[in-house]
Motif scaffolding. Structure first.
Motif, short mmCIF file in Angstrom:
data_model
loop_
_atom_site.label_atom_id
_atom_site.label_comp_id
_atom_site.label_asym_id
_atom_site.label_seq_id
_atom_site.Cartn_x
_atom_site.Cartn_y
_atom_site.Cartn_z
N MET A 1 0.83 -1.21 0.00
CA MET A 1 0.00 0.00 0.00
C MET A 1 0.86 1.25 0.00
N THR A 2 1.98 1.22 0.73
CA THR A 2 2.90 2.36 0.73
C THR A 2 3.44 2.61 -0.67
N SER A 3 3.75 1.53 -1.39
CA SER A 3 4.24 1.66 -2.77
C SER A 3 3.18 2.30 -3.67
N ARG A 4 1.92 1.95 -3.45
CA ARG A 4 0.84 2.57 -4.22
C ARG A 4 0.83 4.09 -4.00
N TYR A 5 0.92 4.49 -2.76
CA TYR A 5 0.89 5.92 -2.46
C TYR A 5 2.12 6.64 -3.02
N LEU A 6 3.28 5.99 -2.94
CA LEU A 6 4.48 6.62 -3.48
C LEU A 6 4.36 6.80 -4.99
N GLY A 7 3.83 5.80 -5.68
CA GLY A 7 3.63 5.92 -7.12
C GLY A 7 2.67 7.05 -7.46
N THR A 8 1.61 7.20 -6.66
CA THR A 8 0.64 8.26 -6.89
C THR A 8 1.25 9.63 -6.67
N ILE A 9 2.01 9.77 -5.59
CA ILE A 9 2.68 11.04 -5.30
C ILE A 9 3.67 11.38 -6.41
N LEU A 10 4.43 10.39 -6.87
CA LEU A 10 5.39 10.62 -7.95
C LEU A 10 4.71 11.03 -9.24
N SER A 11 3.50 10.49 -9.50
CA SER A 11 2.78 10.87 -10.71
C SER A 11 2.41 12.35 -10.67
N SER A 12 1.95 12.82 -9.53
CA SER A 12 1.61 14.24 -9.39
C SER A 12 2.85 15.12 -9.49
N LEU A 13 3.96 14.63 -8.92
CA LEU A 13 5.22 15.38 -9.01
C LEU A 13 5.68 15.47 -10.46
N LEU A 14 5.59 14.37 -11.19
CA LEU A 14 6.00 14.36 -12.60
C LEU A 14 5.17 15.35 -13.41
#
Length: 461
Positions: free
Chosen positions: A404-417
């Protein structure tokens, strides 16, 4: 399933759907919020960052809190917090206050997600698999139709409606939950005698603080550097502070007796580590499209919120239809073929984004949405199957938390990108550049899926 269990399932489902619903509805609201509060795209993207950072921290913390205070109390408290935030958010006098209420709302909804599945597992023993599948429908279905609901609400009643719509769900869930969820006691009497300091150690408050401050500082530094248009000392310094704090976080977690994120598990189980890296990339790809495409449609193509929501519905519906089909496929062939097809679909959808221009029919956007929707349906089951195949049975609970932490990190990185590429203004050229970057990431994902090692089958390097 008897009437009592059905009532329990409905009460929990109405509560847990608020988190995915609110995380997805906002994708259609970003252009409207940017205009209302007179912000550039970089600043308005914090409405996404704040929710996912707060959710990533709150869910594991509230899971531990349920052992101390009881799951029913945490669930009901979460509903009250979500209700209050939903009432106050539309009254925000500034964007800063909206972010505050958005964080409070994320914490409240995370309290319900953290204990909702556990409540169902503990109190519904009859046809438990069917009950858990219904819960999955509440979670995935809410995320799938969120952009459509958000588009309709904003079109007819403006952006405050996406917060007000939570109120009836919260009220109904509270009334049902008050009557149907059995009262529970903390799992151990020792937890009830914990001092406040011991409680802070149990949830790893120091690790949470380092993680939060480091991540925010790094995000601020990266986004500010893009906004300034040139490399200046201020953003670089903030970014470096963020990196130092995150390095301190890693060092702390490796030594902490009860770490917020048990990083040592990654070192012991490299196969599981690669699954989590792959999952980060999957979510980076999916949510870059999920948050980027509505802004492209509204800001570049001048499509209304209502029609944007209808177009985005194709993404969610494809995902919902494909998920059960992929489950049967993966049961027979394992996760590797499904994940390989998923990566290829994401690569195709990303390349398709690059081909879009002002003269392309708006309906052609559905090609990318369908490709990503099908791939998401494959990933929903395939990535979890890959996780279970790569994780020892004795640490499956820890592995699920890291997942679940990996899911959130991927989501945050998408917004950052998206924020780094677009900067102050969302543009057609920036969207095509996003497609190029996503194409490269998708090809890397295809290669990782191709090289995947199934249990008991070691590939030659």
């Amino acid at each position: 399933m008897n009437a009592r269990n059905k009532g329990l399932l409905i009460s929990v489902g109405l509560g847990v759907l608020l988190n995915p619903l609110n995380s997805s509805m906002i994708s259609v609201a970003i252009p409207r919020l940017q205009n209302v509060f007179h912000l550039d795209f970089r600043m308005v993207s914090w409405i996404i960052f704040s929710f996912y950072i707060a959710s990533a921290i709150a869910q594991p913390v509230m899971g531990k809190a349920s052992d101390l205070f009881g799951r029913k109390k945490i669930f009901l408290t979460g509903l009250v917090v979500a209700f209050v935030a939903s009432v106050l958010a539309p009254l925000s006098p500034s964007f800063g206050w909206l972010i505050v209420f958005r964080i409070i709302h994320a914490i409240g909804t995370s309290m319900m997600v953290a204990v909702g599945i556990a409540i169902v597992r503990i109190h519904i023993t009859e046809k438990q698999a069917a009950a858990l599948s219904v819960m999955s429908i509440f979670l995935s279905g809410a995320a799938a139709i969120g952009p459509f609901i958000g588009g309709v609400l904003i079109h007819w009643w403006d952006w405050p409606a996406i917060f007000f719509v939570n109120i009836p769900f919260a009220v109904m869930s509270f009334l049902f939950a008050w009557r149907t969820i059995p009262k529970d006691e903390p799992s151990t009497s020792a937890l009830r005698n914990l001092s406040f300091r011991k409680w802070l150690d149990l949830i790893d408050a120091s690790g949470i603080l380092l993680f939060t401050l480091g991540l925010i500082a790094l995000l601020v530094g990266l986004l500010s550097a893009k906004s300034s248009g040139h490399v200046s000392s201020g953003p670089v310094l903030v970014g470096l502070i963020g990196l130092l704090l995150l390095a301190a976080f890693v060092r702390h977690e490796l030594k902490a007796p009860s770490p917020f994120i048990p990083l040592h598990t990654f070192a012991k189980h490299p196969a599981m580590t690669w699954v989590n890296i792959e999952f980060i990339l999957v979510n980076l790809l999916y949510y870059s499209l999920f948050f980027g495409l509505p802004s492209y449609l509204q800001m570049v193509r001048h499509v209304s919120e209502f029609h944007t929501g209808i177009l985005m519905l194709s993404l969610g519906l494809c995902s919902l239809v494909v998920s059960p089909i992929s489950g049967r496929w993966i049961d027979q062939a394992g996760p590797r073929p499904a994940l390989l097809v998923s990566g290829m679909l994401m690569a195709f959808g990303s390349v398709w984004i690059v081909t879009l221009n002002q003269s392309s029919p708006v309906i052609s956007v559905c090609v990318a949405l369908v490709a990503f929707g099908i791939s998401n349906g494959l990933n929903n089951v395939g990535m979890q199957a890959a996780l279970f195949n790569s994780s020892p049975q004795q640490i499956i609970g820890v592995a699920s938390g890291l997942f679940m932490t990996s899911r959130y990190l991927g989501t945050i990185l998408s917004s950052l990108l998206i924020g780094i590429i677009m900067g102050d203004q969302f543009s057609a050229g920036g969207f095509r550049l996003l497609g190029v970057i996503l194409s490269i990431i998708a090809l890397c994902l295809v290669f990782m899926s191709w090289r995947r090692r199934e249990p008991g089958k070691l590939e030659e390097s």
